[in-house]
Write a protein that holds these residues in place. Structure first.
Motif, short mmCIF file in Angstrom:
data_model
loop_
_atom_site.label_atom_id
_atom_site.label_comp_id
_atom_site.label_asym_id
_atom_site.label_seq_id
_atom_site.Cartn_x
_atom_site.Cartn_y
_atom_site.Cartn_z
N LEU A 155 0.89 -1.17 -0.08
CA LEU A 155 0.20 -0.02 -0.10
C LEU A 155 0.97 1.28 0.10
O LEU A 155 1.83 1.19 0.47
N GLU A 159 -2.99 5.05 0.25
CA GLU A 159 -3.75 3.99 0.54
C GLU A 159 -3.77 3.76 2.18
O GLU A 159 -4.96 3.37 2.61
N GLU A 160 -2.61 3.87 2.80
CA GLU A 160 -2.86 3.50 4.11
C GLU A 160 -3.53 4.56 4.96
O GLU A 160 -4.33 4.27 5.87
N GLN A 161 -3.44 5.69 4.58
CA GLN A 161 -4.20 6.88 5.22
C GLN A 161 -5.69 6.54 5.03
O GLN A 161 -6.72 6.69 5.88
N GLN A 163 -7.38 3.98 4.71
CA GLN A 163 -8.02 2.98 5.50
C GLN A 163 -8.15 3.15 6.92
O GLN A 163 -8.72 2.23 7.89
#
Length: 307
Positions: A155, A159-161, A163
């Motif tokens: 990620l 993308e991590e943010q 989620q």
């Protein structure tokens, strides 16, 4: 994220600890005992770094050379560390080969094969007695959840943010089976493949070379590592101390194992292994090694394996 965790968890694991003699305790003995720790500990006595200590943050991205000489060959860069519960540092990941970071591959080596060597000018560097060709031809190290294994790219920070949940994350009920806070959960490490290993004559093995050797049980899974070597008065080896259990080298139980019947093995890269005809549970059930009472209680503290 894995590198940050390694830096935080392993800072005090790279060298023997030394305790502050005159520092005021942070906790009373009763408070330490109530917390489940056995005094003295780093928590209760503080920590004073030794001259041989180093931080993981200073270890990462360091260049490894073949020797301390000015014309020594650069053979790799320390990219990461692998840590195992009850063992500590299992392997050092070196980036080898390629040019300017392109075409390199990761190779796992035993941490005990690296030496923080002193040079003639007083500086130090990491040295490994091998060649670039030997490392380049070694099997590539691939992490279990990497893209090579899962087929899915990692990620991105964005993308991590996305989620991340808004609000209080503790307000959402969590399925207990999905958490790591499970006292009854047993780790399932992968057993080692013995097909590429061969026994060798242990008579030339020094105490320094034995320290850190991984110890494996009847199921070929690692159950601990050698943390110390005991000698008889005539200079012969009496026993090795195997640290069993614990997490990241902390809370492990030291067990004295008689030396005379032990058989060591090695792979083609000179990584050494010790296999015992016992399980982790059997070693954990043995009386703990106590340096203060060992001589008087040697017959009960010293575990002997028959060939």
């Amino acid at each position: 994220m894995r590198r940050l965790l390694a830096v935080s968890a392993l800072t005090l694991l790279l060298a023997p600890t030394s305790f502050a003699q005159d520092a005021l305790p942070l906790l009373t003995a009763t408070e330490v005992e109530r917390s489940g720790l056995t005094a003295p500990t780093v928590l209760s006595q503080g920590y004073v770094n030794a001259s041989s200590d180093t931080l993981v943050s200073k270890l990462l991205d360091e260049t490894v050379f073949t020797s301390t000489a000015d014309d020594a060959e650069s053979i790799g860069t320390i990219n990461d560390l692998v840590i195992s519960p009850g063992v500590g540092i299992s392997a050092v990941i070196l980036g080898v080969g390629g040019f300017l970071g392109v075409g390199t591959k990761d190779v796992a080596v035993d941490f005990t094969q690296l030496e923080w060597a002193l040079r003639d000018d007083g500086s130090r560097r990491w040295v490994m007695a091998t060649t670039a060709e030997a490392l380049t031809s070694a099997p590539a190290f691939i992490w279990a959840d990497s893209e090579e294994m899962t087929g899915k790219p990692a990620l991105t920070p964005a993308e991590e943010q996305e989620q991340m949940l808004d609000g209080d994350p503790n307000a959402t009920a969590v399925d207990p089976s999905l958490t790591t806070d499970q006292p009854d959960r047993q780790d399932q490490p992968s057993p080692i493949d013995r097909s590429g290993l061969a026994s060798f004559d242990k008579t030339g093995l020094t105490a320094a070379e034995m320290l850190g050797i991984g110890v494996y049980g009847v199921d070929d899974q690692q159950i601990g590592s050698i943390s110390d070597v005991l000698f008889n008065q005539d200079g012969s080896v009496d026993a090795v101390i195997v640290d069993v259990g614990g997490f990241l080298g902390m809370g492990a139980k030291p067990v004295a194992v008689a030396y005379e019947n032990l058989t060591f093995s090695a792979d083609t890269s000179s990584n050494r292994y010790l296999f015992l005809n016992a399980t982790r549970e059997q070693l954990e059930a043995q009386p703990a090694y106590n340096p203060d009472t060992y001589q008087a209680e040697r017959s009960t503290q010293r575990l002997i394996f028959t060939p």
